[in-house]
Write a protein that holds these residues in place. Structure first.
Motif, PDB file in Angstrom:
ATOM      1  N   GLU A 361      13.890 -32.022  -1.282  1.00 43.35           N
ATOM      2  CA  GLU A 361      13.337 -30.723  -1.652  1.00 43.35           C
ATOM      3  C   GLU A 361      14.385 -29.897  -2.401  1.00 43.35           C
ATOM      4  N   LEU A 362      15.612 -29.943  -1.919  1.00 40.32           N
ATOM      5  CA  LEU A 362      16.697 -29.227  -2.592  1.00 40.32           C
ATOM      6  C   LEU A 362      16.913 -29.759  -4.008  1.00 40.32           C
ATOM      7  N   ASP A 363      16.886 -31.084  -4.127  1.00 33.63           N
ATOM      8  CA  ASP A 363      17.076 -31.700  -5.444  1.00 33.63           C
ATOM      9  C   ASP A 363      15.985 -31.270  -6.413  1.00 33.63           C
ATOM     10  N   THR A 364      14.741 -31.235  -5.925  1.00 31.86           N
ATOM     11  CA  THR A 364      13.618 -30.829  -6.769  1.00 31.86           C
ATOM     12  C   THR A 364      13.732 -29.358  -7.158  1.00 31.86           C
ATOM     13  N   LEU A 365      14.144 -28.536  -6.214  1.00 28.12           N
ATOM     14  CA  LEU A 365      14.327 -27.114  -6.482  1.00 28.12           C
ATOM     15  C   LEU A 365      15.378 -26.902  -7.562  1.00 28.12           C
ATOM     16  N   VAL A 366      16.518 -27.560  -7.408  1.00 31.21           N
ATOM     17  CA  VAL A 366      17.605 -27.424  -8.386  1.00 31.21           C
ATOM     18  C   VAL A 366      17.161 -27.927  -9.755  1.00 31.21           C
ATOM     19  N   LYS A 367      16.486 -29.069  -9.778  1.00 36.55           N
ATOM     20  CA  LYS A 367      16.035 -29.651 -11.046  1.00 36.55           C
ATOM     21  C   LYS A 367      15.042 -28.717 -11.752  1.00 36.55           C
ATOM     22  N   THR A 368      14.139 -28.116 -10.985  1.00 37.86           N
ATOM     23  CA  THR A 368      13.143 -27.221 -11.578  1.00 37.86           C
ATOM     24  C   THR A 368      13.791 -25.956 -12.116  1.00 37.86           C
ATOM     25  N   MET A 369      14.745 -25.411 -11.375  1.00 40.67           N
ATOM     26  CA  MET A 369      15.427 -24.200 -11.842  1.00 40.67           C
ATOM     27  C   MET A 369      16.236 -24.472 -13.113  1.00 40.67           C
ATOM     28  N   LYS A 370      16.811 -25.662 -13.224  1.00 42.72           N
ATOM     29  CA  LYS A 370      17.488 -26.031 -14.471  1.00 42.72           C
ATOM     30  C   LYS A 370      16.490 -26.090 -15.620  1.00 42.72           C
ATOM     31  N   LEU A 371      15.294 -26.624 -15.352  1.00 39.06           N
ATOM     32  CA  LEU A 371      14.243 -26.712 -16.356  1.00 39.06           C
ATOM     33  C   LEU A 371      13.852 -25.326 -16.857  1.00 39.06           C
ATOM     34  N   PHE A 372      13.938 -24.319 -15.975  1.00 35.32           N
ATOM     35  CA  PHE A 372      13.553 -22.956 -16.328  1.00 35.32           C
ATOM     36  C   PHE A 372      14.746 -22.132 -16.839  1.00 35.32           C
ATOM     37  N   GLY A 373      15.840 -22.819 -17.186  1.00 31.17           N
ATOM     38  CA  GLY A 373      16.976 -22.151 -17.801  1.00 31.17           C
ATOM     39  C   GLY A 373      18.054 -21.688 -16.855  1.00 31.17           C
ATOM     40  N   GLY A 374      17.947 -22.044 -15.572  1.00 30.01           N
ATOM     41  CA  GLY A 374      18.940 -21.621 -14.600  1.00 30.01           C
ATOM     42  C   GLY A 374      20.219 -22.433 -14.675  1.00 30.01           C
ATOM     43  N   LYS A 375      21.263 -21.901 -14.079  1.00 29.39           N
ATOM     44  CA  LYS A 375      22.549 -22.582 -13.972  1.00 29.39           C
ATOM     45  C   LYS A 375      22.841 -22.847 -12.497  1.00 29.39           C
ATOM     46  N   ILE A 376      23.685 -23.830 -12.234  1.00 31.89           N
ATOM     47  CA  ILE A 376      23.998 -24.204 -10.863  1.00 31.89           C
ATOM     48  C   ILE A 376      25.494 -24.052 -10.621  1.00 31.89           C
ATOM     49  N   SER A 377      25.854 -23.300  -9.578  1.00 32.49           N
ATOM     50  CA  SER A 377      27.248 -23.179  -9.164  1.00 32.49           C
ATOM     51  C   SER A 377      27.475 -24.077  -7.953  1.00 32.49           C
ATOM     52  N   SER A 378      28.662 -24.676  -7.884  1.00 37.59           N
ATOM     53  CA  SER A 378      28.943 -25.657  -6.830  1.00 37.59           C
ATOM     54  C   SER A 378      30.094 -25.209  -5.943  1.00 37.59           C
ATOM     55  N   ARG A 379      30.220 -25.871  -4.814  1.00 36.26           N
ATOM     56  CA  ARG A 379      31.341 -25.670  -3.902  1.00 36.26           C
ATOM     57  C   ARG A 379      31.910 -27.028  -3.529  1.00 36.26           C
ATOM     58  N   THR A 380      33.127 -27.030  -3.005  1.00 33.08           N
ATOM     59  CA  THR A 380      33.763 -28.256  -2.566  1.00 33.08           C
ATOM     60  C   THR A 380      33.490 -28.470  -1.089  1.00 33.08           C
ATOM     61  N   CYS A 381      32.927 -29.613  -0.735  1.00 35.07           N
ATOM     62  CA  CYS A 381      32.623 -29.928   0.663  1.00 35.07           C
ATOM     63  C   CYS A 381      33.879 -30.439   1.373  1.00 35.07           C
ATOM     64  N   GLU A 382      33.756 -30.634   2.691  1.00 35.22           N
ATOM     65  CA  GLU A 382      34.887 -31.108   3.479  1.00 35.22           C
ATOM     66  C   GLU A 382      35.356 -32.480   3.014  1.00 35.22           C
ATOM     67  N   ASN A 383      34.438 -33.276   2.457  1.00 37.61           N
ATOM     68  CA  ASN A 383      34.814 -34.611   1.977  1.00 37.61           C
ATOM     69  C   ASN A 383      35.360 -34.580   0.549  1.00 37.61           C
ATOM     70  N   GLY A 384      35.500 -33.375  -0.003  1.00 35.81           N
ATOM     71  CA  GLY A 384      36.057 -33.224  -1.341  1.00 35.81           C
ATOM     72  C   GLY A 384      35.040 -33.312  -2.458  1.00 35.81           C
ATOM     73  N   LYS A 385      33.789 -33.625  -2.124  1.00 35.92           N
ATOM     74  CA  LYS A 385      32.757 -33.746  -3.145  1.00 35.92           C
ATOM     75  C   LYS A 385      32.161 -32.382  -3.486  1.00 35.92           C
ATOM     76  N   GLN A 386      31.598 -32.294  -4.697  1.00 37.66           N
ATOM     77  CA  GLN A 386      30.954 -31.065  -5.155  1.00 37.66           C
ATOM     78  C   GLN A 386      29.481 -31.063  -4.727  1.00 37.66           C
ATOM     79  N   LYS A 387      29.018 -29.887  -4.291  1.00 40.53           N
ATOM     80  CA  LYS A 387      27.632 -29.757  -3.848  1.00 40.53           C
ATOM     81  C   LYS A 387      27.076 -28.441  -4.370  1.00 40.53           C
ATOM     82  N   PRO A 388      25.812 -28.428  -4.832  1.00 48.80           N
ATOM     83  CA  PRO A 388      25.225 -27.171  -5.302  1.00 48.80           C
ATOM     84  C   PRO A 388      25.302 -26.095  -4.223  1.00 48.80           C
ATOM     85  N   TYR A 389      25.811 -24.961  -4.618  1.00 50.38           N
ATOM     86  CA  TYR A 389      26.005 -23.846  -3.694  1.00 50.38           C
ATOM     87  C   TYR A 389      25.056 -22.695  -3.990  1.00 50.38           C
ATOM     88  N   GLU A 390      24.721 -22.536  -5.267  1.00 50.15           N
ATOM     89  CA  GLU A 390      23.969 -21.362  -5.680  1.00 50.15           C
ATOM     90  C   GLU A 390      23.246 -21.642  -6.986  1.00 50.15           C
TER      91      GLU A 390
END
Length: 580
Positions: A361-390
């Motif tokens: 659901e999160l993936d679909t939400l992010v993908k749809t918001m990108k389709l509508f011109g949105g941008k995605i900000s990320s954060r660094t997780c405990e494992n060092g990987k990037q994850k959508p934050y906002e």
């Protein structure tokens, strides 16, 4: 025991909790007296009544920057005041985002807490606004600007502020620290005492305070007193979850942070009985709820899970996750309530739906918001990987379609979102760019290279006034639609922020809840079609009382047959009330 003695006793207990493991140069009794005197509390002060609600159904907050609307040859705060008087007379409260001198982050890197940004106006302008509306101000309490006098004194090693900032050893294990940024946590800084590594939760221009030093606490109590004198009655504690740091921990939501909030509330409500403390904690929902304490901490908490869940509901046409979440939310006890919003100067936070929305659901939400011109900000997780934050997007654009793409139902979908939010338990806050139907600002985004700028447009007052005078354009239509909703909402006792709320079970295409006034005289059934297709609502499923006359507050209609089937158009909302 006098009132002052009672207050001092309570503060000493709170200070002992905060500084339990800190060696202080001042004892708790002396520190409590300093705080009382700094806040200006004496025997003429007020003793707060526990579990008092300082709000009603009439409270709606507009969220805005001081210069969201500008006019040639006029200070922006004066322009804002004029605009609210002319167009937002139905809104009784305003949150003016940081209006102080700053160096970055659109105000949240404060250079001087005691001054109004000269580019906006002065304290007289602030007092003019607070005389007409309840004023919310940010207390940017976790950090300040690296260009502040305090931090410059830190570098010099002398003067006020030289010992205000939190530092750590460069070799310390900070792997457990949780924060919403990907930049380096520690900022190397050359000082008179050699190189030091300053803690920066957000950016290297935003240097974190060290609250183990009680002088920092005293300083902020002095700031609060000044804001109270300027008419501020709602204090938004910005990024407060990160306030207390202990190396080796996550450095978020620590017990000392909670106790400092309780102490600040104690002081604030003794200085002004109807003042309100709101915590801005953009964290997972269960953690956010802890900031209510036992009705002795935040009066209000931001309902951070609502924006992503409501947007997800309206673009998927399925209210499963929104409904589950709402059913799990505890009713706010007296003395507390939720602060509801679906758009703000920041983006749509995703951490608050961790454990609520499934990954697909999160993936679909992010993908749809990108389709509508949105941008995605990320954060660094405990494992060092990037994850959508906002998700960074204007709400009018976020709701311009569904997961299947854009359509022509954007205005209806947008209005539906606000009808749902305005009916929910809590105090509603509406971002000025939602009230104006402001679209993504790509020019500002390009100029600043900061994703959040996409939803921080600056309007020219003359141009905006011309648009609002023409009822054919989207901006005029949006303001008219939301103004109508607000006017109706503020006259319904069942929409008191602490009125009873129950979730209705009407399937996954209709989202509904029932509100009942505290005197039990008014009931309102709030039901929204959250799909792009007409949906039938069998009124019999609502168990409407036959001896009552039921009115749809939104279209003025009367329900003559409580067993009939009522058809809801795409994104239509009805507020069925037994009181007209």
């Amino acid at each position: 025991m006098t009132e002052i003695e009672s207050l001092q006793h309570k503060l000493v207990q709170q200070l002992n909790v905060i500084y339990k493991n800190v060696e202080l140069a001042i004892n708790s009794n002396e520190l409590a007296n300093v705080l009382i005197n700094t806040m200006g509390i004496d025997e003429r002060g007020c003793t707060p009544t526990p579990h008092s609600n300082h709000w009603s159904e009439q409270d709606v907050v507009v969220i805005t920057y001081g210069d969201s609307i500008i006019c040639a040859n006029q200070k922006p705060l004066a322009t804002l005041s004029e605009f609210m008087d002319n167009h937002l007379e139905c809104i009784n409260s305003v949150h003016i985002l940081p209006f102080f001198p700053f160096s970055s982050d659109d105000g949240f890197a404060v250079i001087d807490y005691s001054s109004v940004n000269d580019g906006l106006g002065n304290w007289s302008d602030i007092k003019t606004i607070s005389a007409k509306r309840r004023l919310m101000s940010d207390l940017v309490i976790n950090h300040c600007s690296s260009r502040s006098v305090w931090f410059q004194n830190f570098i010099k090693g002398e003067g006020v502020g030289h010992d205000y900032f939190f530092t750590a050893n460069i070799d310390a294990d900070l792997s457990a620290v949780l924060r919403p940024r990907t930049s380096e946590l520690l900022r190397p800084t050359k000082t008179s005492k050699g190189s030091q590594y300053v803690w920066c939760t957000f950016s290297h221009d935003q240097v974190d305070f060290d609250f183990t030093n009680p002088q920092v606490l005293i300083e902020f109590v002095r700031i609060i007193r000044q804001y109270l004198d300027a008419g501020v009655c709602i204090f938004r504690l910005d990024a407060v979850a990160f306030l207390w740091k202990i190396v080796g921990t996550k450095c978020i939501n620590l017990p000392q942070t909670h106790e400092i909030i309780r102490l600040l509330r104690t002081l604030i409500e003794h200085a002004r009985h109807d003042a309100v403390v709101i915590t801005e904690t953009n964290i997972p929902n269960t953690q956010n709820l802890t900031y209510f304490g036992n009705a002795n901490e935040a009066h209000c908490i931001y309902n951070f899970s609502l924006p992503p869940l409501l947007i997800n509901t309206l673009i998927t046409g399925n209210c499963l996750y929104l409904k589950r979440w709402q059913m799990s939310m505890p009713p706010a006890q007296d003395g507390t309530t939720y602060f509801n919003f679906i758009a703000s100067h920041d983006g749509v936070g995703l951490r608050p739906v961790e454990g609520i929305l499934e990954e697909n659901e999160l993936d679909t939400l992010v993908k749809t918001m990108k389709l509508f011109g949105g941008k995605i900000s990320s954060r660094t997780c405990e494992n060092g990987k990037q994850k959508p934050y906002e998700i960074n997007i204007a709400l009018i654009d976020a709701l311009q379609g569904t997961i299947n793409g854009k359509d022509n139902l954007g205005l209806a979908r947008f209005t539906c979102a606000h009808a749902i939010m305005l009916g929910l338990e809590g105090i509603p806050g509406i971002y000025i760019h939602s009230l104006l139907g402001t679209e993504n600002d790509y020019e500002k985004l390009e100029n600043t290279a900061h994703n959040r700028s996409i939803n921080r447009h600056r309007w020219d007052y003359q141009k905006l006034s011309a648009l609002l005078a023409d009822d054919r354009n989207i901006h005029s239509k949006v303001l008219a639609a939301l103004t109508k909703l607000i006017r109706i909402r503020t006259n319904q006792k069942a929409f008191n922020p602490n009125a009873t709320q129950f979730t209705l079970h009407l399937g996954l295409q209709l989202f509904g809840f029932w509100r009942q006034s505290r005197d039990r005289k008014q009931s309102i059934f709030c039901i929204s079609n959250i799909t792009d297709q007409p949906i039938e609502l069998p009124l019999a499923e609502l168990n409407l009382i036959a001896t009552e006359i039921w009115f749809d507050l939104l279209d003025g209609g009367v329900i003559h047959d409580i067993t009939a089937v009522y058809w809801l158009e795409p994104y239509q909302t009805i507020w069925l009330s037994n009181v007209a």
